[in-house]
Design a protein around this motif. Sequence first.
Motif, PDB file in Angstrom:
ATOM      1  N   ILE A  37       0.856  -1.175   0.000  1.00 47.97           N
ATOM      2  CA  ILE A  37       0.000   0.000   0.000  1.00 47.97           C
ATOM      3  C   ILE A  37       0.898   1.232   0.000  1.00 47.97           C
ATOM      4  O   ILE A  37       2.000   1.210   0.563  1.00 47.97           O
ATOM      5  CB  ILE A  37      -0.976  -0.015   1.205  1.00 47.97           C
ATOM      6  CG1 ILE A  37      -1.991   1.110   1.085  1.00 47.97           C
ATOM      7  CG2 ILE A  37      -0.239   0.026   2.521  1.00 47.97           C
ATOM      8  CD1 ILE A  37      -3.163   0.981   2.038  1.00 47.97           C
ATOM      9  N   HIS A  39       2.756   4.475   0.828  1.00 44.93           N
ATOM     10  CA  HIS A  39       3.190   5.005   2.119  1.00 44.93           C
ATOM     11  C   HIS A  39       2.854   6.494   2.228  1.00 44.93           C
ATOM     12  O   HIS A  39       2.988   7.237   1.271  1.00 44.93           O
ATOM     13  CB  HIS A  39       4.705   4.817   2.271  1.00 44.93           C
ATOM     14  CG  HIS A  39       5.236   5.397   3.535  1.00 44.93           C
ATOM     15  ND1 HIS A  39       4.853   4.932   4.769  1.00 44.93           N
ATOM     16  CD2 HIS A  39       6.097   6.412   3.755  1.00 44.93           C
ATOM     17  CE1 HIS A  39       5.472   5.633   5.699  1.00 44.93           C
ATOM     18  NE2 HIS A  39       6.230   6.531   5.109  1.00 44.93           N
ATOM     19  N   ILE A  45       0.371   3.869  12.300  1.00 41.57           N
ATOM     20  CA  ILE A  45      -0.039   2.554  11.828  1.00 41.57           C
ATOM     21  C   ILE A  45      -0.727   1.819  12.978  1.00 41.57           C
ATOM     22  O   ILE A  45      -0.313   1.943  14.131  1.00 41.57           O
ATOM     23  CB  ILE A  45       1.159   1.744  11.286  1.00 41.57           C
ATOM     24  CG1 ILE A  45       0.701   0.390  10.712  1.00 41.57           C
ATOM     25  CG2 ILE A  45       2.245   1.579  12.332  1.00 41.57           C
ATOM     26  CD1 ILE A  45       1.782  -0.351   9.950  1.00 41.57           C
ATOM     27  N   ALA A  85      -6.287  -3.382   4.438  1.00 43.35           N
ATOM     28  CA  ALA A  85      -5.255  -2.366   4.647  1.00 43.35           C
ATOM     29  C   ALA A  85      -5.814  -1.081   4.070  1.00 43.35           C
ATOM     30  O   ALA A  85      -5.927  -0.926   2.851  1.00 43.35           O
ATOM     31  CB  ALA A  85      -3.954  -2.758   3.960  1.00 43.35           C
ATOM     32  N   GLU A  86      -6.218  -0.171   4.953  1.00 41.28           N
ATOM     33  CA  GLU A  86      -6.857   1.057   4.489  1.00 41.28           C
ATOM     34  C   GLU A  86      -6.452   2.231   5.357  1.00 41.28           C
ATOM     35  O   GLU A  86      -6.047   2.070   6.501  1.00 41.28           O
ATOM     36  CB  GLU A  86      -8.376   0.886   4.478  1.00 41.28           C
ATOM     37  CG  GLU A  86      -8.961   0.510   5.824  1.00 41.28           C
ATOM     38  CD  GLU A  86     -10.425   0.096   5.753  1.00 41.28           C
ATOM     39  OE1 GLU A  86     -10.913  -0.179   4.645  1.00 41.28           O
ATOM     40  OE2 GLU A  86     -11.051   0.043   6.811  1.00 41.28           O
ATOM     41  N   ARG A  87      -6.569   3.409   4.797  1.00 40.27           N
ATOM     42  CA  ARG A  87      -6.237   4.638   5.504  1.00 40.27           C
ATOM     43  C   ARG A  87      -7.491   5.230   6.137  1.00 40.27           C
ATOM     44  O   ARG A  87      -8.536   5.332   5.506  1.00 40.27           O
ATOM     45  CB  ARG A  87      -5.667   5.685   4.550  1.00 40.27           C
ATOM     46  CG  ARG A  87      -4.359   5.271   3.934  1.00 40.27           C
ATOM     47  CD  ARG A  87      -3.211   5.826   4.716  1.00 40.27           C
ATOM     48  NE  ARG A  87      -1.970   5.317   4.152  1.00 40.27           N
ATOM     49  CZ  ARG A  87      -0.888   5.135   4.855  1.00 40.27           C
ATOM     50  NH1 ARG A  87      -0.876   5.414   6.135  1.00 40.27           N
ATOM     51  NH2 ARG A  87       0.196   4.670   4.292  1.00 40.27           N
ATOM     52  N   ASN A  91      -5.159   9.577   8.148  1.00 42.63           N
ATOM     53  CA  ASN A  91      -4.060   8.894   7.451  1.00 42.63           C
ATOM     54  C   ASN A  91      -3.466   7.712   8.208  1.00 42.63           C
ATOM     55  O   ASN A  91      -2.486   7.125   7.766  1.00 42.63           O
ATOM     56  CB  ASN A  91      -2.945   9.861   7.039  1.00 42.63           C
ATOM     57  CG  ASN A  91      -3.235  10.479   5.702  1.00 42.63           C
ATOM     58  OD1 ASN A  91      -3.916   9.888   4.866  1.00 42.63           O
ATOM     59  ND2 ASN A  91      -2.746  11.693   5.497  1.00 42.63           N
ATOM     60  N   THR A  92      -4.046   7.334   9.355  1.00 44.47           N
ATOM     61  CA  THR A  92      -3.579   6.132  10.042  1.00 44.47           C
ATOM     62  C   THR A  92      -3.803   4.931   9.130  1.00 44.47           C
ATOM     63  O   THR A  92      -4.886   4.746   8.585  1.00 44.47           O
ATOM     64  CB  THR A  92      -4.344   5.916  11.365  1.00 44.47           C
ATOM     65  OG1 THR A  92      -4.079   7.006  12.237  1.00 44.47           O
ATOM     66  CG2 THR A  92      -3.929   4.614  12.039  1.00 44.47           C
ATOM     67  N   LEU A  93      -2.772   4.132   8.945  1.00 47.14           N
ATOM     68  CA  LEU A  93      -2.904   2.901   8.170  1.00 47.14           C
ATOM     69  C   LEU A  93      -3.419   1.822   9.106  1.00 47.14           C
ATOM     70  O   LEU A  93      -2.780   1.475  10.087  1.00 47.14           O
ATOM     71  CB  LEU A  93      -1.548   2.478   7.587  1.00 47.14           C
ATOM     72  CG  LEU A  93      -1.541   1.154   6.824  1.00 47.14           C
ATOM     73  CD1 LEU A  93      -2.563   1.165   5.671  1.00 47.14           C
ATOM     74  CD2 LEU A  93      -0.138   0.852   6.318  1.00 47.14           C
ATOM     75  N   ARG A  94      -4.608   1.312   8.823  1.00 45.21           N
ATOM     76  CA  ARG A  94      -5.241   0.263   9.638  1.00 45.21           C
ATOM     77  C   ARG A  94      -5.131  -1.055   8.887  1.00 45.21           C
ATOM     78  O   ARG A  94      -5.549  -1.153   7.736  1.00 45.21           O
ATOM     79  CB  ARG A  94      -6.692   0.617   9.932  1.00 45.21           C
ATOM     80  CG  ARG A  94      -6.808   1.918  10.748  1.00 45.21           C
ATOM     81  CD  ARG A  94      -8.217   2.184  11.198  1.00 45.21           C
ATOM     82  NE  ARG A  94      -8.731   1.161  12.081  1.00 45.21           N
ATOM     83  CZ  ARG A  94      -8.567   1.130  13.409  1.00 45.21           C
ATOM     84  NH1 ARG A  94      -7.869   2.067  13.993  1.00 45.21           N
ATOM     85  NH2 ARG A  94      -9.098   0.165  14.138  1.00 45.21           N
TER      86      ARG A  94
END
Length: 166
Positions: A37, A39, A45, A85-87, A91-94
């Motif tokens: 994904i 960056h 994260i 995997a999504e923002r 903008n936190t990557l979950r």
Amino acid sequence: MIRTVSIALVVLAVMTGGCAAVFAGEAKHTKELDVTIKHVDRAPIHVEAVNGSIEIVGADVDEVEIHAVLKGPDEARLAAASILAERAADNTLRIGCWWPSKRQSNEGCSFSVRIPNAHGVTAETLNGAIRVESLEGPVVADTANGSITMSGHHGEVTADTSNGSI
């Protein structure tokens, strides 16, 4: 005396049979997935897993590289499972695992994540270890059964485990 021994053997046989039934439903199949994904520099994260470990490492890569190992009792459930995997809006990557219908107790997922950088890490799992290396910012690491290891990290760490070393 003989009566007591006989009862004990019957109880032991029942207990052993019960254990065999529990272990018969173990995760016997695995599926490995690799996801990349885009960056976002210094974004946080958040990784969630159940019945698996989490490793998040700062690395010399251009994108976020996610390697997942899914475990389950049959190939059909594994084939239907996927990695999310999504923002988030901030903008936190979950990162997590999605199972068709409710996740069964003998299913699990482990994650190994390589990321250029992150400012803030949250890692939550049940029945797995957590390792964070070479990142910065606040870390929240929580596991019920597993160790928590930090190395080369710059920032405040909040770590909690019920059964493992920190």
